[in-house]
Design a protein around this motif. Structure first.
Motif, short mmCIF file in Angstrom:
data_model
loop_
_atom_site.label_atom_id
_atom_site.label_comp_id
_atom_site.label_asym_id
_atom_site.label_seq_id
_atom_site.Cartn_x
_atom_site.Cartn_y
_atom_site.Cartn_z
N TYR A 300 0.86 -1.17 0.00
CA TYR A 300 0.00 0.00 0.00
C TYR A 300 0.90 1.23 0.00
N ARG A 301 0.62 2.18 -0.88
CA ARG A 301 1.49 3.34 -1.04
C ARG A 301 0.74 4.62 -0.63
N LEU A 302 1.42 5.44 0.14
CA LEU A 302 0.81 6.67 0.63
C LEU A 302 0.41 7.56 -0.55
N LEU A 303 -0.85 7.96 -0.57
CA LEU A 303 -1.37 8.77 -1.67
C LEU A 303 -1.75 10.18 -1.19
N ASN A 304 -2.64 10.24 -0.20
CA ASN A 304 -3.14 11.52 0.29
C ASN A 304 -3.19 11.54 1.81
N ILE A 305 -3.33 12.73 2.33
CA ILE A 305 -3.67 12.89 3.74
C ILE A 305 -4.94 13.73 3.80
N ALA A 306 -5.92 13.24 4.54
CA ALA A 306 -7.21 13.91 4.68
C ALA A 306 -7.28 14.56 6.06
N VAL A 307 -7.49 15.87 6.10
CA VAL A 307 -7.55 16.62 7.35
C VAL A 307 -9.00 16.98 7.62
N LEU A 308 -9.49 16.65 8.81
CA LEU A 308 -10.91 16.79 9.13
C LEU A 308 -11.12 17.86 10.21
N HIS A 309 -12.07 18.72 9.95
CA HIS A 309 -12.55 19.64 10.99
C HIS A 309 -13.91 19.13 11.42
#
Length: 335
Positions: A300-309
């Motif tokens: 599995y390869r790092l694609l995105n980072i999702a930041v949540l408010h």
């Protein structure tokens, strides 16, 4: 946070290092301020990599200007002054080379250079961190970018760092009246950019995630890994604001538009994408590192980072960042 009224051991030692031309002692005394200066540069620039560069530029300028340190202010104040002006010089150059005006009049405009800030790079000592949660969250970072650079500097020095008007004026080579006027205009803009949020950023603020935030991140990751679009949608507020940086074309202001965009873009369309997620935090906000495994790959390869408010147990803002080739995020490249 304000400096102590009297100069201390650091300043006396620093003056001795300057007079002796001792680069090792100079570096030892300035290096301890690196993390807080880097956060300061990040607030000014909204870009982690630029903030790293400008912090290093601050130390270079400080060495070149070391003879100007006379001990009339603390070493910390002197370094902040240099860092602020280095950032202002950088912003002037970035504005000149930008294809469109850098100052963004539209509150919905995105910043293509916006990057998240890894929490592991924040100052460790809470007495020196000057990182109240509200002043490092993405909403604040984006809002402050709508200020002209000098107003931005005034707001950060006065309202975030708690500097008096006279010291701010001295640092920026302005009059006290000009600083007061700039601060009034900056506060008005921030009220427009952050409606409904308190603007007293010097008040203590918790650094810990709430149980709501932790629970929503777990559910978000679980839905992603199961390709469960309905489950993911149930976590979103109807008035969700979604953006994928640096792609300005992805900005949406409703959950329906965001989900429609994910479907048209191929996310969840096939229903068999193989995702794995890691919980993390950036900008003192809950986040998830998203890893995708291609059919012919064993990793599995790092694609995105999702930041949540998260507001009242729902995702009110979701900001995605490209995460490949960014080791400073502190996430493994593969799983």
């Amino acid at each position: 946070m304000t400096d102590a009224g009297l100069l201390g051991t650091d300043e006396a030692t620093f003056l001795a290092a300057v007079r002796a031309g001792d680069p090792a002692q100079f570096a030892l005394l300035t290096e301890r301020h690196r993390r807080e200066l880097q956060v300061h540069c990040y607030r000014m620039l909204a870009n982690y990599e630029d903030a790293q560069d400008l912090t290093q530029e601050t130390f270079l300028r400080a060495w070149n200007k070391r003879e100007s340190f006379q001990g009339r202010a603390t070493l910390r104040t002197w370094l902040y002054r240099i860092a602020t002006n280095a950032c202002l010089d950088f912003l002037e150059k970035r504005k000149d080379r930008a294809p469109v005006p850098f100052e963004l009049p539209d509150p919905g405009s995105e910043l293509p250079h916006l990057q998240p800030y890894p929490d592991q790079m924040l100052p460790v000592d809470p007495q020196e961190s000057v990182v109240a949660r509200e002043t490092i969250e993405l909403a604040f970072i984006v809002a402050v970018q709508h200020l002209p650079p000098r107003q931005r500097a005034v707001l950060i020095l006065r309202d975030v760092l708690g500097w008096p008007a006279s010291r701010t004026a001295d640092a920026l080579e302005l009059t006290v009246a000009s600083v007061t006027s700039a601060l009034q205009r900056a506060r008005a803009t921030m009220r427009d950019q952050l409606p409904g949020r308190r603007l007293d950023w010097r008040s203590p603020a918790t650094h810990e995630l709430s149980n709501d935030e932790r629970g929503v991140v777990r559910s978000y990751m679980d839905a992603h890994e199961r390709n469960d679009l309905a489950g993911l949608t149930s976590l979103l507020r109807d008035d969700l604001r979604f953006a994928m940086v640096p792609d300005p074309g992805t900005v949406t202001t409703t959950a329906k538009d965001a989900v429609d965009g994910w479907l048209s873009g191929g996310l969840f369309r096939r229903g068999h994408d193989d995702w794995r997620c890691i919980a993390t935090t950036v900008n003192r906000m809950p986040a998830a590192g998203l890893y995708l495994r291609a059919p012919d790959d064993d990793q599995y390869r790092l694609l995105n980072i999702a930041v949540l408010h998260v507001v009242d147990g729902k995702v009110a803002e979701l900001t995605g960042f490209e995460a490949t080739d960014k080791p400073w995020l502190g996430l493994p490249a593969t799983l």
